[in-house]
Design an enzyme around this catalytic site. Structure first.
Site, PDB file in Angstrom:
ATOM      1  N   HIS A  63      42.723  43.510  49.297  1.00  0.00           N
ATOM      2  CA  HIS A  63      42.631  44.751  50.054  1.00  0.00           C
ATOM      3  C   HIS A  63      41.517  44.621  51.083  1.00  0.00           C
ATOM      4  CE1 HIS A  63      39.527  45.234  47.018  1.00  0.00           C
ATOM      5  NE2 HIS A  63      39.053  46.320  47.623  1.00  0.00           N
ATOM      6  N   ASP A  67      33.735  44.071  51.044  1.00  0.00           N
ATOM      7  CA  ASP A  67      33.264  43.022  50.140  1.00  0.00           C
ATOM      8  C   ASP A  67      34.361  42.043  49.761  1.00  0.00           C
ATOM      9  OD1 ASP A  67      34.336  45.286  48.828  1.00  0.00           O
ATOM     10  OD2 ASP A  67      33.376  44.781  46.942  1.00  0.00           O
ATOM     11  N   HIS A  68      35.581  42.295  50.205  1.00  0.00           N
ATOM     12  CA  HIS A  68      36.696  41.401  49.909  1.00  0.00           C
ATOM     13  C   HIS A  68      37.270  40.716  51.145  1.00  0.00           C
ATOM     14  CE1 HIS A  68      37.174  42.789  45.675  1.00  0.00           C
ATOM     15  NE2 HIS A  68      36.547  43.840  46.182  1.00  0.00           N
TER      16      HIS A  68
END
Length: 327
Positions: A63, A67-68
Site C-alpha cells: 500500500h 513507510d512502505h
C-alpha cells in the site's frame, strides 16, 4: 545452488528510529528476488546488506503509506543507474496507481531499465513467476492494501530404492516423469509407485491490516510468514482502530494456520528498544506475547538480519514396495 532466505532491510512502523529503518524486505527464492515495501532508506540498507539492485526481479508494494513506499524513487532510479539488463516487474494496488506514477518519476533521471507495471486490480489476482504463483489478497486497512503469498508448485520426488527395485534407470526415468508410467517386463509401473509427493513451499507477506479472511489465507501453511505486529496487547484497542495487529494476534494467526517459521516486524516507535524502569526491551516483550500463542520457530525481526526459509519437511514414502515377483 538453491538459496531461499529473507533479508530484513527495515522494521520500523510509521517513522524510522535510531535502531530501526523504514520497512524493507527482500526475499531471495532461487532465481526470483523480490523486494517488498521499500520504505525510506531502502537503497542504503540494500548496500549495507550487500544486495545489488541488479539482483532484483520483482517489486511488491502492499500500500502507499510512506513507510512502505518512500524508498521506491531511489530503487527505481538505481535500476537504471546500474543498467539492470533484465525487466523488473512491479505489483501494487491498482486503485492507487497515481501514487506509483509519482514515485516512479519523482525526479529527473535517465531511464534505461525496463520496469514492467503489473498492478493488482482485484482481490485474489495471481501472477506467475519463476518461483511459482504470486497471490494478492485484500487486507483491512484505511487505504487499499494487499498482502502477497508465493506458492511453489507441488511436485513429486523420485525414490531411488523403488526405481532400483523395478529396474528403472536412465532414459526410462525421464519417460516415467513425462508420461506418468513406464512398462517393465511383466507389468506397467506408475509414477505414484516410485515417487512421493513433494508439496511446494509457501511464503506469506502480511503488512498493515486488522484481522480479516485475507490474513488467514496468506498465512495458510506458510513455511515462512512475515507479518506485522505493530502493537502489544496493551494497545489492542488502538490497533483495531487504525487497522493493525498486535504480536499476540499475529502469533494466533500463525498457530491456527500451521506456519513453520514466523517473523514479527513493523514495530511502533512507542516501544523503546532498551529496558527501562523494570520494563524489558521491546523485542523481549513482543517475543513473550507471541510465545503465549505460537510454539514454532519465532523471529522478532531486526534490521539487516537474514532469515532462512525452513528446509523442506522430510518426505515420507507411502507407495507399496514391489511384489516379490516383480523385476
Amino acid at each position: 545452488m538453491s538459496v531461499r532466505e529473507l533479508a530484513v532491510l527495515g522494521t520500523a512502523s510509521q517513522v524510522p528510529t535510531r535502531h530501526r529503518n523504514h520497512n524493507g524486505y527482500l526475499l531471495r527464492w532461487d532465481r526470483e528476488v523480490i523486494l517488498f515495501d521499500p520504505g525510506e532508506g531502502t537503497q542504503r540498507q540494500m548496500m549495507l546488506a550487500g544486495i545489488p539492485a541488479g539482483d532484483l526481479t520483482r517489486i511488491c508494494v502492499t500500500h502507499f503509506h510512506g513507510d512502505h513506499c518512500l524508498g521506491l524513487p531511489g530503487v527505481v532510479q538505481r535500476l537504471s543507474l546500474d543498467r539492470v539488463p533484465r525487466p523488473v516487474e512491479a505489483h501494487y494496488p491498482g486503485g492507487d496507481a497515481h501514487f506509483f506514477a509519482r514515485l516512479r518519476h519523482a525526479s529527473s533521471f535517465y531511464e534505461t531499465a525496463e520496469l514492467r507495471e503489473l498492478p493488482v486490480l482485484r482481490d485474489g489476482q495471481t501472477f506467475e513467476t519463476s518461483a511459482g504463483t504470486l497471490l494478492a489478497r485484500r487486507l483491512r486497512h484505511p487505504v487499499e492494501t494487499y498482502g502477497y503469498r508465493l506458492v511453489e508448485p507441488d511436485e513429486r520426488r523420485m525414490l531411488p530404492d523403488r526405481l532400483a527395485a523395478y529396474g528403472i534407470r536412465g532414459p526410462a526415468i525421464g519417460e516415467l516423469i513425462r508420461t506418468g508410467h513406464v512398462d517393465v517386463p511383466g507389468r506397467r509401473v506408475t509414477l505414484a509407485e516410485v515417487s512421493a509427493p513433494r508439496p511446494g513451499q509457501r511464503f506469506g507477506f502480511v503488512m498493515d491490516t486488522g484481522l480479516c479472511d485475507g490474513v488467514f489465507e496468506l498465512a495458510d501453511r506458510a513455511d515462512l510468514l512475515v507479518i506485522e505486529s505493530t502493537f502489544l496487547t496493551e494497545d489492542a484497542a488502538l490497533a483495531a482502530e487504525v487497522g493493525h495487529l498486535t504480536a499476540a494476534q499475529a502469533a494466533r494467526v500463525a498457530a491456527e494456520c500451521g506456519v513453520r517459521r514466523l517473523v514479527l516486524t513493523h514495530f511502533s516507535q512507542r516501544y523503546g528498544p532498551t529496558a527501562r524502569a523494570g520494563v524489558p526491551p521491546a523485542a523481549e516483550r513482543f517475543a513473550a506475547e507471541a510465545r503465549e500463542h505460537f510454539d514454532g520457530d519465532l523471529v522478532v525481526a531486526e534490521d539487516l538480519t537474514r532469515v532462512a526459509v525452513p528446509p523442506r519437511a522430510p518426505v515420507s514414502a507411502t507407495a507399496s514396495p514391489p511384489a516379490a515377483s516383480a523385476p
